[in-house]
Design a protein around this motif. Structure first.
Motif, PDB file in Angstrom:
ATOM      1  N   GLY A  48       0.931   7.786 -10.413  1.00  0.00           N
ATOM      2  CA  GLY A  48       0.702   7.297 -11.772  1.00  0.00           C
ATOM      3  C   GLY A  48       1.057   5.831 -11.917  1.00  0.00           C
ATOM      4  N   THR A  49       2.169   5.436 -11.327  1.00  0.00           N
ATOM      5  CA  THR A  49       2.581   4.036 -11.366  1.00  0.00           C
ATOM      6  C   THR A  49       1.567   3.153 -10.640  1.00  0.00           C
ATOM      7  N   SER A  50       1.094   3.632  -9.497  1.00  0.00           N
ATOM      8  CA  SER A  50       0.104   2.867  -8.731  1.00  0.00           C
ATOM      9  C   SER A  50      -1.198   2.716  -9.511  1.00  0.00           C
ATOM     10  N   LEU A  51      -1.616   3.798 -10.169  1.00  0.00           N
ATOM     11  CA  LEU A  51      -2.837   3.720 -10.987  1.00  0.00           C
ATOM     12  C   LEU A  51      -2.697   2.693 -12.099  1.00  0.00           C
ATOM     13  N   MET A  52      -1.544   2.722 -12.763  1.00  0.00           N
ATOM     14  CA  MET A  52      -1.318   1.769 -13.854  1.00  0.00           C
ATOM     15  C   MET A  52      -1.273   0.338 -13.341  1.00  0.00           C
ATOM     16  N   ALA A  53      -0.868   0.163 -12.085  1.00  0.00           N
ATOM     17  CA  ALA A  53      -0.795  -1.171 -11.499  1.00  0.00           C
ATOM     18  C   ALA A  53      -2.149  -1.618 -10.953  1.00  0.00           C
ATOM     19  N   GLY A  54      -3.150  -0.733 -11.029  1.00  0.00           N
ATOM     20  CA  GLY A  54      -4.494  -1.123 -10.610  1.00  0.00           C
ATOM     21  C   GLY A  54      -4.895  -0.682  -9.219  1.00  0.00           C
ATOM     22  N   ALA A  55      -4.138   0.192  -8.595  1.00  0.00           N
ATOM     23  CA  ALA A  55      -4.494   0.664  -7.253  1.00  0.00           C
ATOM     24  C   ALA A  55      -5.744   1.531  -7.331  1.00  0.00           C
ATOM     25  N   SER A  56      -6.522   1.484  -6.276  1.00  0.00           N
ATOM     26  CA  SER A  56      -7.719   2.316  -6.211  1.00  0.00           C
ATOM     27  C   SER A  56      -7.336   3.752  -5.877  1.00  0.00           C
ATOM     28  N   ALA A  57      -8.231   4.664  -6.162  1.00  0.00           N
ATOM     29  CA  ALA A  57      -7.989   6.071  -5.836  1.00  0.00           C
ATOM     30  C   ALA A  57      -7.813   6.240  -4.333  1.00  0.00           C
ATOM     31  N   ASP A  58      -8.552   5.469  -3.549  1.00  0.00           N
ATOM     32  CA  ASP A  58      -8.442   5.566  -2.095  1.00  0.00           C
ATOM     33  C   ASP A  58      -7.045   5.148  -1.620  1.00  0.00           C
ATOM     34  N   LYS A  59      -6.468   4.136  -2.236  1.00  0.00           N
ATOM     35  CA  LYS A  59      -5.114   3.701  -1.875  1.00  0.00           C
ATOM     36  C   LYS A  59      -4.096   4.790  -2.206  1.00  0.00           C
ATOM     37  N   ILE A  60      -4.296   5.460  -3.312  1.00  0.00           N
ATOM     38  CA  ILE A  60      -3.378   6.530  -3.699  1.00  0.00           C
ATOM     39  C   ILE A  60      -3.487   7.696  -2.727  1.00  0.00           C
ATOM     40  N   VAL A  61      -4.698   8.008  -2.307  1.00  0.00           N
ATOM     41  CA  VAL A  61      -4.896   9.074  -1.324  1.00  0.00           C
ATOM     42  C   VAL A  61      -4.220   8.688  -0.005  1.00  0.00           C
ATOM     43  N   GLU A  62      -4.280   7.430   0.367  1.00  0.00           N
ATOM     44  CA  GLU A  62      -3.588   6.962   1.578  1.00  0.00           C
ATOM     45  C   GLU A  62      -2.083   7.196   1.463  1.00  0.00           C
ATOM     46  N   GLN A  63      -1.516   6.943   0.278  1.00  0.00           N
ATOM     47  CA  GLN A  63      -0.090   7.193   0.060  1.00  0.00           C
ATOM     48  C   GLN A  63       0.230   8.667   0.288  1.00  0.00           C
ATOM     49  N   TYR A  64      -0.588   9.539  -0.272  1.00  0.00           N
ATOM     50  CA  TYR A  64      -0.380  10.973  -0.095  1.00  0.00           C
ATOM     51  C   TYR A  64      -0.512  11.371   1.373  1.00  0.00           C
ATOM     52  N   ARG A  65      -1.489  10.791   2.064  1.00  0.00           N
ATOM     53  CA  ARG A  65      -1.690  11.133   3.474  1.00  0.00           C
ATOM     54  C   ARG A  65      -0.488  10.755   4.321  1.00  0.00           C
ATOM     55  N   ARG A  66       0.139   9.617   4.026  1.00  0.00           N
ATOM     56  CA  ARG A  66       1.341   9.222   4.771  1.00  0.00           C
ATOM     57  C   ARG A  66       2.451  10.250   4.568  1.00  0.00           C
ATOM     58  N   LYS A  67       2.622  10.701   3.352  1.00  0.00           N
ATOM     59  CA  LYS A  67       3.661  11.691   3.056  1.00  0.00           C
ATOM     60  C   LYS A  67       3.336  13.026   3.724  1.00  0.00           C
ATOM     61  N   VAL A  68       2.080  13.423   3.675  1.00  0.00           N
ATOM     62  CA  VAL A  68       1.655  14.678   4.305  1.00  0.00           C
ATOM     63  C   VAL A  68       1.874  14.610   5.814  1.00  0.00           C
ATOM     64  N   ALA A  69       1.558  13.471   6.422  1.00  0.00           N
ATOM     65  CA  ALA A  69       1.752  13.303   7.870  1.00  0.00           C
ATOM     66  C   ALA A  69       3.230  13.411   8.232  1.00  0.00           C
ATOM     67  N   ALA A  70       4.094  12.813   7.420  1.00  0.00           N
ATOM     68  CA  ALA A  70       5.538  12.894   7.683  1.00  0.00           C
ATOM     69  C   ALA A  70       6.027  14.335   7.557  1.00  0.00           C
ATOM     70  N   ASN A  71       5.516  15.060   6.571  1.00  0.00           N
ATOM     71  CA  ASN A  71       5.899  16.463   6.413  1.00  0.00           C
ATOM     72  C   ASN A  71       5.409  17.307   7.584  1.00  0.00           C
ATOM     73  N   ALA A  72       4.191  17.060   8.039  1.00  0.00           N
ATOM     74  CA  ALA A  72       3.654  17.810   9.181  1.00  0.00           C
ATOM     75  C   ALA A  72       4.512  17.577  10.415  1.00  0.00           C
ATOM     76  N   LYS A  73       4.901  16.349  10.633  1.00  0.00           N
ATOM     77  CA  LYS A  73       5.735  16.022  11.788  1.00  0.00           C
ATOM     78  C   LYS A  73       7.095  16.716  11.689  1.00  0.00           C
ATOM     79  N   ARG A  74       7.701  16.642  10.518  1.00  0.00           N
ATOM     80  CA  ARG A  74       9.016  17.256  10.312  1.00  0.00           C
ATOM     81  C   ARG A  74       8.954  18.774  10.452  1.00  0.00           C
ATOM     82  N   LEU A  75       7.944  19.390   9.861  1.00  0.00           N
ATOM     83  CA  LEU A  75       7.846  20.845   9.883  1.00  0.00           C
ATOM     84  C   LEU A  75       7.406  21.389  11.239  1.00  0.00           C
ATOM     85  N   SER A  76       6.812  20.552  12.075  1.00  0.00           N
ATOM     86  CA  SER A  76       6.340  20.982  13.388  1.00  0.00           C
ATOM     87  C   SER A  76       7.448  21.020  14.425  1.00  0.00           C
ATOM     88  N   ARG A  77       8.552  20.359  14.142  1.00  0.00           N
ATOM     89  CA  ARG A  77       9.661  20.357  15.096  1.00  0.00           C
ATOM     90  C   ARG A  77      10.308  21.730  15.118  1.00  0.00           C
TER      91      ARG A  77
END
Length: 88
Positions: A48-77
Motif C-alpha cells: 500500500g505504501t509503495s502504491l501511494m508512492a507511485g510504484a508500478s504493480a509489477d514492482k510490487i509483485v517483485e517485492q512479494y516474489r522476493r519475500k516468497v523466495a526467502a520463505n521457500a528457502k527457509r521452509l525447504s531447509r
C-alpha cells in the motif's frame, strides 16, 4: 505478466511447505502460523505504501516474489540430528 505467473507458481510451493509444517504441529507450527500472519500484514502495508508512492504493480509483485523466495528457502531447509539446519 511473467512476474505475476511466477508469483503464483512460487507461492503455491510455499503454501505446500507451510501446510506440511503446520500439519506436524508443535511449537514450530505455532511460530510458523504467527509468522505467516504477521508477514502478510507487513507485506500488505508495504504494498500500500509503495502504491501511494507511485510504484508500478509489477514492482510490487517483485517485492512479494522476493519475500516468497526467502520463505521457500527457509521452509525447504531440514534439521539434522544436532539441531543444525541443512539445505536440501
Amino acid at each position: 505478466m511473467w512476474n505475476w505467473m511466477m508469483l503464483g507458481l512460487e507461492s503455491n510451493r510455499v503454501i505446500g511447505l507451510r501446510i506440511a509444517k503446520l500439519m506436524r504441529g508443535g511449537k514450530a507450527a505455532q511460530r510458523e502460523a504467527q509468522r505467516m500472519v504477521s508477514e502478510k500484514m507487513l507485506a500488505a502495508a508495504k504494498a500500500g505504501t509503495s502504491l501511494m508512492a507511485g510504484a508500478s504493480a509489477d514492482k510490487i509483485v517483485e517485492q512479494y516474489r522476493r519475500k516468497v523466495a526467502a520463505n521457500a528457502k527457509r521452509l525447504s531447509r531440514t534439521r539434522t540430528r544436532g539441531g543444525k539446519r541443512k539445505s536440501r
